[in-house]
Design an enzyme around this catalytic site. Structure first.
Site, mmCIF file in Angstrom:
data_model
loop_
_atom_site.group_PDB
_atom_site.id
_atom_site.type_symbol
_atom_site.label_atom_id
_atom_site.label_comp_id
_atom_site.label_asym_id
_atom_site.label_seq_id
_atom_site.Cartn_x
_atom_site.Cartn_y
_atom_site.Cartn_z
ATOM 1 N N ASP A 1 27.467 11.148 5.295
ATOM 2 C CA ASP A 1 27.545 9.722 5.500
ATOM 3 C C ASP A 1 26.026 9.057 5.177
ATOM 4 O OD1 ASP A 1 27.668 7.425 6.843
ATOM 5 O OD2 ASP A 1 28.304 8.369 8.630
ATOM 6 N N HIS B 1 38.341 4.081 1.848
ATOM 7 C CA HIS B 1 36.987 3.401 2.516
ATOM 8 C C HIS B 1 36.256 3.143 1.425
ATOM 9 C CE1 HIS B 1 34.263 2.263 5.165
ATOM 10 N NE2 HIS B 1 33.228 3.226 4.762
#
Length: 431
Positions: free
Chosen positions: A242, A340
């Site tokens: 991330d 995403h």
């Protein structure tokens, strides 16, 4: 390895060298002994998920490698924006008491700035503070202050409220709790030790007594520096690497994406500052973890093992550029249409970008037995109307990841520029 060192204001920057002064440990050790003898002792998507690079351990010092890290409070920009992410964060918002006004706000910010500078240097705020962090070094402590839109009316500063500090619009599927968002004054406290961060918040809260009351508080965490064999991008509670595409200092146009330029008379005081969007985003982990890994990867658009985009070959790494035109053998898109990384890509959002610095949280279970866990999303940007708002609007309409997220609290704050030595945060607004 040896003496206490400062952590530079820019990730990977040169070490500015040790900072002189008695440490919190030394002074409070003496003060504590006196007390005992004299008193018988008794934080969706690029918008929801990416975060800044993992922190790099400081050189070892008297308090250990992590404890020795020290970040100066004073500078061009407030600390806690450009620095490597720490292991722990305390977030809080305060509301001014009735009648405090401009003069009271000025007094509070002077005191808070002085206190934060002492704590960041590893020194006590005063001789008889609560001593929670008695045995620790600075632990890369940073304290960052922000101003909510409501502050300007309450402090008699409505004519200085920037136009960009407008309430964020409502987004589809928002489930916001007003009691856990907004607020007149916002505080972000980062540190590599939980006690150091909690101690700093408690000291600030006590010093605000009678002037500002705590509205909400949240605690978060990231990977502890040194937990991996080599520095690497961290993972979130969904298990995804991330922060791969977060903008980095030194990149072309970085400052223009993150920091405000000189504006009109209303916002000139914010030159060199930023805007911070806060969102408390709960992850529906039970539903997410029920998906096979290959389905999870298609929701995100990246491999879970190494973070490489699904458009890249198996030998590729996390930083391989995403090819949004790539196809699989059956002719379907390698990165799905609702993945995403496709929906959040700057190229798909007019170049909109933010410096994201989110932290995970896990606050036990909800009444239905599901985890109350997710992301304390923090994003610094020069203009939320060109950064967070258009990207989140697009994500809320077409991002496959949105099915597994709930936005439960929100806030938008103007983050003043840093304070010079002898000055305080917000001085350009209040004087």
């Amino acid at each position: 390895m040896g003496s206490t060192t400062d952590t530079g204001r820019l990730p990977g920057g040169a070490d500015p060298g040790p900072r002189a002064g008695v440490t919190r440990r030394a002074l409070l050790g003496t003060a504590g002994a006196g007390l005992v003898a004299g008193a018988s002792a008794g934080a969706a998507g690029a918008v929801a998920l990416d975060r800044a690079p993992a922190a790099v351990p400081a050189a070892a010092g008297p308090s250990g490698a992590l404890g020795a890290g020290r970040v100066p409070f004073h500078g061009e920009h407030q600390a806690g924006i450009l620095e490597p992410q720490q292991a722990r964060v305390q977030l809080a918002a305060f509301d001014l008491a009735a009648g405090v006004g401009r003069d009271g706000l000025r007094t509070l910010l002077r005191d808070w700035s002085r206190t934060a500078a002492l704590l960041a240097a590893g020194e006590p705020a005063d001789a008889f503070e609560n001593q929670v962090a008695l045995d620790a070094g600075p632990c890369s402590l940073t304290v960052t202050f922000g101003f909510g839109a409501t502050l300007f009316d309450r402090a008699g500063l409505a004519d200085r409220r920037p136009a960009a500090l407008e309430p964020l619009p409502a987004f589809p599927a928002d489930a916001l709790d007003p009691a856990r968002g907004d607020g007149d004054l916002f505080v972000q406290i980062g540190a590599d030790d939980a006690l150091v961060a909690v101690h700093a918040l408690r000291v600030l809260q006590r010093r605000a007594a009678g002037t500002a009351a705590l509205r909400w508080q949240a605690a978060g965490f990231a990977r502890t520096p040194g937990a991996t064999a080599r520095p690497m991008t961290g993972r979130n509670l969904m298990g995804q690497i991330d922060g791969t595409n977060n903008p980095r200092p030194g990149e072309d146009g970085f400052a223009g994406k993150v920091f405000c330029a000189a504006g009109d008379e209303r916002s000139a005081w914010l030159n060199g500052g930023s805007y911070l969007v806060f969102r408390r985003i709960r992850m529906l982990l039970d539903s997410w973890e029920a998906l096979p890994v290959d389905r999870q990867e298609r929701v995100i658009g990246r491999r879970k093992t190494d973070g490489a985009p699904l458009s890249a070959p198996a030998s590729a790494g996390e930083t391989t550029p995403v090819d949004l035109t790539a196809q699989r053998a059956d002719g379907t898109l390698a990165v799905p249409a609702d993945a995403h990384i496709r929906v959040a890509a700057p190229a798909a959002n007019g170049g909109a970008a933010m410096l994201r610095r989110g932290f995970s949280y896990h606050d036990g279970l909800l009444a239905d037995g599901s985890p109350d866990a997710g992301l304390l999303f923090l994003a610094f940007q020069a203009d939320p109307g060109r950064g967070f708002t258009p990207v989140q609007r697009k994500l809320s309409r077409g991002d496959g990841l949105s099915r597994f997220l709930r936005h439960e609290a929100s806030g938008l704050y103007a983050v003043p520029p840093g304070a010079p030595e002898g000055g305080y945060v917000g001085q350009s607004l209040l004087e």
